[in-house]
Design a protein around this motif. Structure first.
Motif, short mmCIF file in Angstrom:
data_model
loop_
_atom_site.label_atom_id
_atom_site.label_comp_id
_atom_site.label_asym_id
_atom_site.label_seq_id
_atom_site.Cartn_x
_atom_site.Cartn_y
_atom_site.Cartn_z
N ASP A 5 -2.89 -1.15 7.14
CA ASP A 5 -1.43 -1.00 7.20
C ASP A 5 -0.98 -0.57 5.81
O ASP A 5 -1.00 -1.37 4.87
CB ASP A 5 -0.78 -2.34 7.60
CG ASP A 5 0.75 -2.24 7.67
OD1 ASP A 5 1.30 -1.16 7.41
OD2 ASP A 5 1.36 -3.27 8.00
N ALA A 34 -3.76 -4.54 4.00
CA ALA A 34 -2.34 -4.19 4.09
C ALA A 34 -1.80 -4.02 2.68
O ALA A 34 -2.22 -4.73 1.75
CB ALA A 34 -1.57 -5.28 4.83
N GLU A 201 1.38 2.91 9.17
CA GLU A 201 2.00 1.72 8.58
C GLU A 201 2.83 1.00 9.63
O GLU A 201 3.10 1.54 10.71
CB GLU A 201 2.92 2.13 7.43
CG GLU A 201 4.13 2.93 7.91
CD GLU A 201 5.16 3.18 6.80
OE1 GLU A 201 4.98 4.13 6.02
OE2 GLU A 201 6.15 2.41 6.75
N THR A 202 3.26 -0.23 9.27
CA THR A 202 4.18 -0.96 10.16
C THR A 202 5.59 -1.04 9.58
O THR A 202 6.55 -1.13 10.32
CB THR A 202 3.69 -2.40 10.41
OG1 THR A 202 3.60 -3.09 9.16
CG2 THR A 202 2.37 -2.39 11.15
N PRO A 219 1.56 -6.66 10.29
CA PRO A 219 0.54 -5.64 10.04
C PRO A 219 -0.46 -5.44 11.18
O PRO A 219 -0.95 -4.32 11.39
CB PRO A 219 -0.17 -6.14 8.77
CG PRO A 219 0.90 -6.89 8.05
CD PRO A 219 1.72 -7.57 9.12
N VAL A 222 -0.19 -2.38 13.48
CA VAL A 222 -0.51 -0.99 13.09
C VAL A 222 -1.52 -0.40 14.08
O VAL A 222 -1.63 0.82 14.22
CB VAL A 222 -0.99 -0.91 11.61
CG1 VAL A 222 -2.46 -1.23 11.46
CG2 VAL A 222 -0.69 0.48 11.04
#
Ligand SMILES: [Zn+2]
Ligand SMILES: [Zn+2]
Length: 261
Positions: A5, A34, A201-202, A219, A222
């Protein structure tokens, strides 16, 4: 399979006391890393504490274009914070003409500070742009952002804007928005740009992808962004995972230096 992420805000209050759960869900969905982007200098200590405690999390330092309170960043302050080995980028920074009105010269000045800091710290930029594509590209050019590169995060602009950013060496990152039914133009951009320039990405806690739309994002989700990219491009999920993970570590080179992958 390994997913990353490339942009979230795990230092936000939504996650206080549940970070271990969030990390467990990441592992269940094969989201191995992440990157937690900064929104203010006041939050930097919380981000540093998190990246020092959790090997799965990297950090970035910056002041969001929508942040109106708090300390204004200087080049020296940003460069100093970017020395931390797990701070892999400068950001998030950029321009947002959607949420704020009036004379936004201060926003442009702040964006310039971040570009100068990234060039000096030799760490890439995480750029947020909303309703301000033209000025964002202009400032990137004027400040020589192509000398360091970075990512256009949570991309919602046109293919032309993506191409102009890619010409300056930037990557394009897609969030859960790409999975929304009505996001036709973003789906189109995600289908057309080279895979070698794509990140996923989130932007957690915002913008949870389908089928979690409307809930608090995390995350782990994702995975659903990757699934949508695979569907749009008619390639295997494993290929999306492999390429976007490789792109992440190519761009955020100090992330690969801090772990052995
Ligand atoms: Zn943003
Ligand atoms: Zn963000």
């Amino acid at each position: 399979m390994m997913l990353v992420d490339s942009h979230c805000h795990l230092d936000f209050p939504e996650y206080s006391g549940i970070i271990e759960q969030i990390l467990d869900s990441m592992a269940e969905n094969q989201v191995m890393y992440a990157l937690c982007a900064g929104v203010s200098l006041e939050r930097v200590p919380a981000i540093l504490a998190m990246v020092e405690q959790h090997p799965q999390i990297f950090g970035a330092v910056g002041v969001h274009p929508d942040s109106q309170e708090g300390v204004e960043p200087t080049v020296a302050a940003l460069v100093d914070l970017a020395r931390h080995p797990k701070v892999v980028a400068i950001g998030e920074t950029g321009l947002d003409y959607y949420r704020l009105e009036g004379d936004l010269e201060w926003q442009r000045e702040r964006f310039r500070m971040h570009i100068r800091a990234a060039l000096e710290a030799r760490k890439p930029l995480i750029i947020h742009t909303r309703a301000a594509a033209e000025d964002t590209l202009r400032l990137m050019r004027e400040e020589g952002a192509e000398g360091i590169g970075g990512v256009m995060h949570c991309f919602t602009e046109s293919l032309e804007t993506a191409e102009a950013a890619m010409e300056m060496g930037f990557y394009i990152s897609f969030s859960g928005i790409v999975s929304f039914k009505n996001a036709r133009e973003i789906k189109e951009v995600a289908t057309r740009i080279p895979m070698e320039r794509m990140l996923i990405e989130t932007d957690s806690p915002y913008l949870a992808p389908s089928p979690h739309r409307g809930k608090t994002n995390q995350p782990a989700y994702v995975l659903h962004v990757a699934e949508e990219i695979a569907r749009l491009r008619q390639i295997a999920l494993a290929e999306v995972a492999e390429i976007t993970t490789r792109n992440f570590f190519r761009l955020f080179h100090s992330a690969s230096a801090s772990i052995a992958i």
